[in-house]
Design a protein around this motif. Structure first.
Motif, PDB file in Angstrom:
ATOM      1  N   HIS A  95     -26.305 -35.382 -38.310  1.00 45.97           N
ATOM      2  CA  HIS A  95     -27.016 -34.128 -38.030  1.00 45.97           C
ATOM      3  C   HIS A  95     -27.476 -34.078 -36.575  1.00 45.97           C
ATOM      4  O   HIS A  95     -27.322 -33.053 -35.894  1.00 45.97           O
ATOM      5  CB  HIS A  95     -28.220 -34.002 -38.962  1.00 45.97           C
TER       6      HIS A  95
ATOM      7  N   ASN B 108     -25.652 -30.741 -35.611  1.00 48.50           N
ATOM      8  CA  ASN B 108     -26.448 -29.605 -36.080  1.00 48.50           C
ATOM      9  C   ASN B 108     -27.818 -29.499 -35.431  1.00 48.50           C
ATOM     10  O   ASN B 108     -28.379 -28.404 -35.334  1.00 48.50           O
ATOM     11  CB  ASN B 108     -26.594 -29.664 -37.599  1.00 48.50           C
TER      12      ASN B 108
ATOM     13  N   ASN C   5     -30.580 -28.421 -51.489  1.00 48.16           N
ATOM     14  CA  ASN C   5     -30.329 -29.766 -50.947  1.00 48.16           C
ATOM     15  C   ASN C   5     -29.601 -30.698 -51.916  1.00 48.16           C
ATOM     16  O   ASN C   5     -29.738 -31.928 -51.827  1.00 48.16           O
ATOM     17  CB  ASN C   5     -31.640 -30.415 -50.483  1.00 48.16           C
TER      18      ASN C   5
ATOM     19  N   SER D 157     -33.906 -31.189 -39.873  1.00 48.95           N
ATOM     20  CA  SER D 157     -33.120 -31.482 -41.075  1.00 48.95           C
ATOM     21  C   SER D 157     -34.053 -31.846 -42.218  1.00 48.95           C
ATOM     22  O   SER D 157     -35.029 -32.581 -42.021  1.00 48.95           O
ATOM     23  CB  SER D 157     -32.168 -32.653 -40.819  1.00 48.95           C
TER      24      SER D 157
END
Length: 282
Positions: free
Chosen positions: A164, A168, A52, A138
């Motif tokens: 996100h 995603n 990350n 996330s």
């Protein structure tokens, strides 16, 4: 007027990021082309996205608010280039013009823009968990629970989470995956047709638009795409001739400089990424 021969860049990348491979492959292919005017220096900055590091305060607030790799910064750029498409097109336009020949530029940019509109996660993981097929979580959500975040960092994380959630978070939903694979298959079929029209299909080692044109940014992006599809079990969406092409070109000198004989998909059995010193410089 900007003198791009004085440009110096930093490319933030992750070795097994599909999109980082595209940017690095563009650089290596560009150096082999006619009329190349390479910048004096491109520094590689490794971002360990499995840890990350792409979500750090510095990266989100200074480098790329989308928290993605690759990103390229430079002394002559107005702002960071925050995706592999903008990076590759910039390099082609300013340093490696043969990678974007005028005759084929409209077709190349059209195919690349359509591909980069596909959620990358949708074509990178054939076996998402049941949770991921509903909503892909996330790590930003956990970071936001901290009470020691600066206002700027919290705002950057919220921006990243919003990005996100739009792309995603839904990338593994069956309908999204199905559309992504349909779109990918159509794009790859068009590339195969370009190979047939140029005569490149007669030689598995040939670039898409033939030897008289040489490599283009279409090749620099789609070699890693085809290899990744073959590795993760999506080969059926790739025309046979593109699979043969990828098998031959993965042994090329330029691709070896990108992956050094490794597959495009990381596996822990390869060892720690940060210890792969051959991947950390151009």
């Amino acid at each position: 007027m900007i003198n791009w021969t004085d440009a110096e860049y930093t490319l933030y990348f992750a070795p097994f990021s599909l999109y980082s491979m595209m940017a690095r492959h563009t650089i290596y292919l560009g150096l082999t082309t006619d009329s190349a005017k390479p910048p004096p220096h491109i520094n590689l900055a490794f971002i360990h996205h499995l840890k990350n590091e792409n979500l750090s305060e510095d990266y989100l607030t200074r480098v790329n608010p989308k928290g993605q790799v690759p990103t390229m910064t430079g002394n002559l750029l107005d702002r960071p280039l925050t995706d592999s498409l903008s990076i590759s097109l910039h390099l082609a336009e300013k340093h490696y013009p043969a990678l974007l020949p005028a005759q084929y530029a409209p077709a190349i940019t059209n195919l690349l823009q359509r591909f980069h509109a596909i959620p990358g996660l949708s074509i990178n993981n054939k076996k998402p968990t049941a949770e991921m097929t509903q909503r892909n979580p996330s790590p930003v959500e956990e970071i936001l629970k901290r009470t020691d975040l600066s206002p700027a960092y919290r705002k950057a994380l919220e921006t990243k989470l919003s990005f996100h959630n739009k792309i995603n978070a839904v990338a593994f939903q069956p309908a999204v995956v199905a559309k992504s694979l349909d779109d990918l298959q159509a794009i790859l079929a068009e590339i195969a047709e370009h190979r047939r029209q140029s005569g490149a299909s007669k030689n598995d080692a040939e670039w898409t638009f033939g030897s008289h044109v040489g490599p283009t940014v279409l090749d620099s992006h789609f070699l890693p795409v085809v290899l990744r599809c073959m590795e993760v079990g999506y080969a059926k969406y790739v025309p046979d001739e593109l699979q043969r092409w990828a098998v031959v070109l993965e042994k090329s000198a330029t691709w070896q400089k990108v992956m050094h004989g490794r597959p495009t998909k990381y596996d822990p059995s390869m060892g720690p990424i940060e210890e792969m010193e051959d991947m950390m410089s151009l």
